[in-house]
Design an enzyme around this catalytic site. Structure first.
Site, PDB file in Angstrom:
ATOM      1  N   LYS A  45      22.410  70.324  -6.884  1.00  0.00           N
ATOM      2  CA  LYS A  45      22.878  68.945  -6.716  1.00  0.00           C
ATOM      3  C   LYS A  45      24.309  68.749  -7.206  1.00  0.00           C
ATOM      4  O   LYS A  45      25.116  68.093  -6.537  1.00  0.00           O
ATOM      5  CB  LYS A  45      21.934  67.997  -7.454  1.00  0.00           C
ATOM      6  CG  LYS A  45      22.325  66.534  -7.406  1.00  0.00           C
ATOM      7  CD  LYS A  45      22.174  65.942  -6.011  1.00  0.00           C
ATOM      8  CE  LYS A  45      20.716  65.772  -5.660  1.00  0.00           C
ATOM      9  NZ  LYS A  45      20.538  65.038  -4.390  1.00  0.00           N
ATOM     10  N   GLY A  71      21.423  59.126   1.624  1.00  0.00           N
ATOM     11  CA  GLY A  71      21.506  59.666   0.283  1.00  0.00           C
ATOM     12  C   GLY A  71      22.629  60.680   0.169  1.00  0.00           C
ATOM     13  O   GLY A  71      23.324  60.996   1.138  1.00  0.00           O
ATOM     14  N   CYS A  74      14.804  89.113 -20.278  1.00  0.00           N
ATOM     15  CA  CYS A  74      13.396  88.999 -20.674  1.00  0.00           C
ATOM     16  C   CYS A  74      12.550  90.038 -19.925  1.00  0.00           C
ATOM     17  O   CYS A  74      12.687  91.227 -20.164  1.00  0.00           O
ATOM     18  CB  CYS A  74      12.903  87.566 -20.447  1.00  0.00           C
ATOM     19  SG  CYS A  74      11.374  87.170 -21.319  1.00  0.00           S
ATOM     20  N   TYR A  75      11.704  89.626 -18.981  1.00  0.00           N
ATOM     21  CA  TYR A  75      10.913  90.599 -18.220  1.00  0.00           C
ATOM     22  C   TYR A  75      11.819  91.582 -17.488  1.00  0.00           C
ATOM     23  O   TYR A  75      11.486  92.770 -17.362  1.00  0.00           O
ATOM     24  CB  TYR A  75      10.014  89.873 -17.217  1.00  0.00           C
ATOM     25  CG  TYR A  75       9.181  90.781 -16.347  1.00  0.00           C
ATOM     26  CD1 TYR A  75       8.018  91.375 -16.841  1.00  0.00           C
ATOM     27  CD2 TYR A  75       9.561  91.061 -15.029  1.00  0.00           C
ATOM     28  CE1 TYR A  75       7.252  92.222 -16.044  1.00  0.00           C
ATOM     29  CE2 TYR A  75       8.805  91.901 -14.237  1.00  0.00           C
ATOM     30  CZ  TYR A  75       7.650  92.479 -14.742  1.00  0.00           C
ATOM     31  OH  TYR A  75       6.889  93.316 -13.949  1.00  0.00           O
ATOM     32  N   HIS A 132      16.850  84.184 -23.237  1.00  0.00           N
ATOM     33  CA  HIS A 132      17.302  83.557 -21.987  1.00  0.00           C
ATOM     34  C   HIS A 132      18.678  82.916 -22.172  1.00  0.00           C
ATOM     35  O   HIS A 132      18.788  81.817 -22.727  1.00  0.00           O
ATOM     36  CB  HIS A 132      16.295  82.500 -21.534  1.00  0.00           C
ATOM     37  CG  HIS A 132      15.009  83.069 -21.038  1.00  0.00           C
ATOM     38  ND1 HIS A 132      14.801  83.412 -19.717  1.00  0.00           N
ATOM     39  CD2 HIS A 132      13.872  83.392 -21.691  1.00  0.00           C
ATOM     40  CE1 HIS A 132      13.580  83.905 -19.577  1.00  0.00           C
ATOM     41  NE2 HIS A 132      12.988  83.901 -20.752  1.00  0.00           N
ATOM     42  N   SER A 160      19.757  60.078   5.906  1.00  0.00           N
ATOM     43  CA  SER A 160      19.019  59.090   5.117  1.00  0.00           C
ATOM     44  C   SER A 160      19.957  58.120   4.418  1.00  0.00           C
ATOM     45  O   SER A 160      19.547  57.041   4.007  1.00  0.00           O
ATOM     46  CB  SER A 160      18.150  59.797   4.079  1.00  0.00           C
ATOM     47  OG  SER A 160      18.968  60.384   3.077  1.00  0.00           O
ATOM     48  N   GLU A 182      20.498  81.694 -19.844  1.00  0.00           N
ATOM     49  CA  GLU A 182      20.747  80.716 -18.787  1.00  0.00           C
ATOM     50  C   GLU A 182      20.365  79.291 -19.170  1.00  0.00           C
ATOM     51  O   GLU A 182      20.788  78.335 -18.516  1.00  0.00           O
ATOM     52  CB  GLU A 182      20.017  81.122 -17.502  1.00  0.00           C
ATOM     53  CG  GLU A 182      18.498  81.036 -17.550  1.00  0.00           C
ATOM     54  CD  GLU A 182      17.824  82.285 -18.080  1.00  0.00           C
ATOM     55  OE1 GLU A 182      16.653  82.502 -17.731  1.00  0.00           O
ATOM     56  OE2 GLU A 182      18.462  83.044 -18.852  1.00  0.00           O
ATOM     57  N   ASP A 203      22.642  63.986  -0.346  1.00  0.00           N
ATOM     58  CA  ASP A 203      22.500  65.276   0.328  1.00  0.00           C
ATOM     59  C   ASP A 203      22.778  65.189   1.829  1.00  0.00           C
ATOM     60  O   ASP A 203      23.578  65.955   2.371  1.00  0.00           O
ATOM     61  CB  ASP A 203      21.092  65.845   0.094  1.00  0.00           C
ATOM     62  CG  ASP A 203      20.733  65.892  -1.373  1.00  0.00           C
ATOM     63  OD1 ASP A 203      21.669  65.932  -2.204  1.00  0.00           O
ATOM     64  OD2 ASP A 203      19.538  65.879  -1.699  1.00  0.00           O
ATOM     65  N   SER A 204      22.109  64.249   2.496  1.00  0.00           N
ATOM     66  CA  SER A 204      22.308  64.152   3.946  1.00  0.00           C
ATOM     67  C   SER A 204      23.712  63.659   4.274  1.00  0.00           C
ATOM     68  O   SER A 204      24.286  64.030   5.299  1.00  0.00           O
ATOM     69  CB  SER A 204      21.253  63.237   4.583  1.00  0.00           C
ATOM     70  OG  SER A 204      21.379  61.909   4.124  1.00  0.00           O
ATOM     71  N   GLY A 236       9.992  86.713 -16.055  1.00  0.00           N
ATOM     72  CA  GLY A 236       8.784  86.520 -15.272  1.00  0.00           C
ATOM     73  C   GLY A 236       7.559  86.518 -16.155  1.00  0.00           C
ATOM     74  O   GLY A 236       7.607  86.960 -17.312  1.00  0.00           O
TER      75      GLY A 236
END
Length: 519
Positions: A375, A230, A85-86, A174, A228, A176, A232-233, A58
């Protein structure tokens, strides 16, 4: 999520731009992980029965008056904790250690020397010298009782610390981010060696859990899905159809903001290939009228979000009693809209029409079965559901569509110009084999005109910007190094085939500092 899988690691978000990546990396290890704001009530977190906690980085200093702090209940819960980190500075401070501003800040690639190889975090690694990504000004200068140093960097003598008895570990770097090449293995060690996870959280597990939750939420109700076409939908619709069958009706709205030939393609795909109950609505003029003279991107998103919902409500009313609206909202949508709490330390980046743009008086209850997925996870779920590859691997397309790629005023003629240019770009990417080498590609119509020469005459016409990126998670992205020959061919075709365009430029900005979309 309303019910917890067998093993859950919780990430507490203290405002780092990388917090989402922590959750994603843990999930890649087949361990379920969910992220919460740092101030989430302890009782709510413990309902998930977590096997461990990760405290994110953070921007704050632990001594600042407004600094976010970790609950003492979490520190005393008897669960393993990894501070990053933080997060490391924070628990060190709470447990009696000392944190001070560094003599100089440490940002970017740094060499890390492991000083205790036997530590559970580092024992699986073969190397003792690691390249890691640092991003900090403060550093721990005195350890709490019971802790020992595990690794050091040139500017941080306590770059990794641990208390084996309490299973508390801290990393100043980090793990990640991809800039820490062995970071995922360090996170694996925390999940499996320290927290005792056995793994097994997969796309199929997610489908089974989601079906149970959807059926519990919907009961005997009726659902309309905002479709849509796409990725996701489409995945959301397939998942809902698997769960509730004919209780689902998909509604596809042609808002006039879609790509070339897209309305016909969507109807063909979902009626012929998915055999879904589909209602197609032509609302192009409605959206164009609502967007007339609107240039602010946030306002565009909110107008589009409200119009979508109002149309869905009207179509749902024609269907009889409908109780729910389903959307393909993803985790990055939620995160970037910072739609969690007014005290959220993460800065709001933009409002997504399917997160922050929904009207407060919406009559339908919301179902977002993909709300906690990234995604790449959505694509895995789509494959597991049996969706065709041309749907699963289609590049993302924003909910507001070409409205946020047509910068400035929205008119049908400007949209048509962009549609033609975008279609040429995508066609050439397919023909050259570069479509699947990139993660998201599109054209943008800029709100400026430039001087040019065509034939013997001077022109003053539109500028098209091309955008192509590569990414694993869409939280960060690199601009794609497309071949010069390909860019030259695309540029030549656009200025020769699209009326009103005399200049093409290529965006070579990564995310961050830019976002993938221009608006």
């Amino acid at each position: 999520m309303s019910t917890a899988p067998r093993e859950t690691i919780i990430v507490l978000d203290f405002g780092s731009q990388y917090s989402q990546l922590i959750a994603r990396r843990i999930r890649e290890l087949e361990v379920y992980c969910e992220m919460f704001p740092y101030h989430t009530p302890f009782e709510r977190l413990e309902r998930l029965n977590p096997v461990g906690y990760i405290l994110s980085g953070g921007p704050a200093s632990v001594y600042a008056d407004s600094a976010p702090h970790v609950s003492e209940q979490i520190l005393n819960a008897g669960k393993p904790i990894l501070g990053i980190c933080y997060g490391m500075q924070l628990f060190a401070y709470h447990l009696g250690g000392k944190v001070e501003p560094g003599a100089k800040r440490e940002y970017g690639q740094t060499s890390l020397t492991i000083t205790k190889k036997a530590s559970p975090l580092f024992a699986p690694l073969s190397a003792t010298e690691l390249s890691v990504w640092m991003s900090h000004g403060d550093k721990v200068t005195a350890l709490p009782d019971g802790f020992e140093p595990l690794a050091a960097s040139p500017n941080a003598p306590y770059a990794a610390i641990g208390n084996a008895e309490r299973k508390f570990y801290g990393l100043q770097f980090h793990p990640e981010v991809t800039h820490t090449p062995l970071g995922k293995e360090i996170l694996r060690a925390f999940a499996y060696q320290v927290c005792g996870c056995s793994g097994g959280w997969t796309a199929q597990n997610f489908i089974e859990e989601s079906i149970e939750r959807i059926r519990e939420q919907v009961g005997s109700g009726q659902v309309v899905c905002a479709l849509s076409g796409g990725v996701d939908s489409s995945v959301a619709a397939a998942l809902l159809h698997r769960a509730i069958g004919d209780q689902l009706t998909c509604i596809f709205v042609n808002n006039g903001l879609l790509r070339k030939n897209e309305p016909a393609q969507v109807e063909q795909t979902f009626r012929a290939e998915m055999h879904a109950k589909l209602v197609a609505v032509d609302a192009e003029q409605t959206f164009l009228d609502a967007l007339a003279d609107v240039t602010d991107p946030e306002q565009k998103r909110k107008i589009i979000g409200e119009k979508f919902v109002r149309i869905f409500e009207a179509e749902a009313e024609k269907l009889g009693k409908v109780d729910f609206l389903a959307q393909g909202t993803l985790y990055p949508d939620v995160i970037e809209s910072a739609n969690r709490d007014s005290n959220d330390p993460a800065a709001k980046i933009k409002t997504h029409h399917n997160v922050g743009g929904l009207p407060e008086d919406m009559a339908l209850q919301l179902i977002e079965p993909l709300r906690y997925l990234f995604k790449d996870e959505v694509r895995k779920v789509g494959e597991a559901l049996g969706l065709p590859p041309h749907i699963v691997w289609r590049h993302p397309f924003p909910g507001p569509g070409l409205a946020v790629r047509t910068l400035g005023a929205i008119t049908k003629s400007r949209l048509d110009t962009l549609r033609e240019a975008d279609a040429i770009f995508i066609e050439e990417l397919w023909n050259s084999g570069w479509y699947h080498k990139t993660s998201q590609t599109f054209a943008v119509l800029l709100p400026v005109q430039s001087v040019g020469v065509m034939g013997d005459g001077r022109t003053y016409s539109n500028v098209i910007a091309l955008r192509a990126v590569t990414t694993d998670d869409f939280m960060t992205a690199n601009w794609a190094h497309l071949p010069v020959e390909l860019l030259s061919r695309v540029s030549s075709r656009i200025v020769n085939e699209v009326a009103g365009v005399n200049r093409v430029v290529y965006d070579i900005t990564s995310k961050p500092p830019a976002t993938i979309e221009w608006e």
